[in-house]
Design a protein around this motif. Structure first.
Motif, PDB file in Angstrom:
ATOM      1  N   GLU A   5       0.823  -1.216   0.000  1.00 28.31           N
ATOM      2  CA  GLU A   5       0.000   0.000   0.000  1.00 28.31           C
ATOM      3  C   GLU A   5       0.853   1.259   0.000  1.00 28.31           C
ATOM      4  O   GLU A   5       0.523   2.226  -0.686  1.00 28.31           O
ATOM      5  N   ASP A   6       1.947   1.255   0.752  1.00 34.07           N
ATOM      6  CA  ASP A   6       2.864   2.406   0.753  1.00 34.07           C
ATOM      7  C   ASP A   6       3.366   2.677  -0.665  1.00 34.07           C
ATOM      8  O   ASP A   6       3.408   3.819  -1.112  1.00 34.07           O
ATOM      9  N   ARG A   7       3.764   1.618  -1.343  1.00 34.11           N
ATOM     10  CA  ARG A   7       4.364   1.774  -2.672  1.00 34.11           C
ATOM     11  C   ARG A   7       3.349   2.250  -3.701  1.00 34.11           C
ATOM     12  O   ARG A   7       3.662   3.100  -4.526  1.00 34.11           O
ATOM     13  N   ILE A   8       2.122   1.704  -3.681  1.00 33.10           N
ATOM     14  CA  ILE A   8       1.154   2.132  -4.710  1.00 33.10           C
ATOM     15  C   ILE A   8       0.627   3.531  -4.444  1.00 33.10           C
ATOM     16  O   ILE A   8       0.074   4.153  -5.351  1.00 33.10           O
ATOM     17  N   ASN A   9       0.787   4.027  -3.228  1.00 29.86           N
ATOM     18  CA  ASN A   9       0.324   5.372  -2.895  1.00 29.86           C
ATOM     19  C   ASN A   9       1.370   6.451  -3.121  1.00 29.86           C
ATOM     20  O   ASN A   9       1.092   7.628  -2.911  1.00 29.86           O
ATOM     21  N   GLU A  10       2.559   6.077  -3.540  1.00 27.98           N
ATOM     22  CA  GLU A  10       3.580   7.066  -3.844  1.00 27.98           C
ATOM     23  C   GLU A  10       3.169   7.843  -5.094  1.00 27.98           C
ATOM     24  O   GLU A  10       2.273   7.452  -5.827  1.00 27.98           O
ATOM     25  N   GLY A  11       3.836   8.919  -5.339  1.00 28.47           N
ATOM     26  CA  GLY A  11       3.493   9.782  -6.469  1.00 28.47           C
ATOM     27  C   GLY A  11       3.891   9.243  -7.832  1.00 28.47           C
ATOM     28  O   GLY A  11       3.506   9.792  -8.854  1.00 28.47           O
TER      29      GLY A  11
END
Length: 98
Positions: A5-11
């Motif tokens: 989730e952290d990775r897919i929410n990056e810009g």
């Protein structure tokens, strides 16, 4: 360590390929994913998700066939495709998110 989730929410765009470790395709896809990582570096998150172990993500993203490719940007699913893809197919997919 960053979560999925952290990775897919990056810009930056994130391309996740959901695989099943027991299939021969999983080995072949490793080289395709590495090719994408080499081309895009830190401009795109390229992730392999073994859905045979990560049942939560398999259910959350309704993965029914392998491989399934999902392109995200800022947490939003932009595109989904299943089946075998060429490097060119995946590059076109990624370019749509830029």
């Amino acid at each position: 360590m960053k979560t999925f989730e952290d990775r897919i929410n990056e810009g930056i765009p994130s391309l996740a390929v959901f695989i099943h470790a027991g299939h021969q395709d999983a080995v072949d896809l490793k080289y395709l994913v590495e090719g994408l990582r080499n081309k895009y570096g830190d401009k795109v998150n390229i992730m392999r998700v073994d859905a045979s172990y990560d049942h939560r993500l398999k259910r959350q993203y309704d993965i029914k066939t392998y491989p399934t490719w999902i392109l995200f940007k800022k947490g939003e699913e932009l595109m989904r495709e299943s089946g075998h893809k060429t490097l060119g197919d995946l590059e076109k997919m990624i370019e749509r998110a830029k």
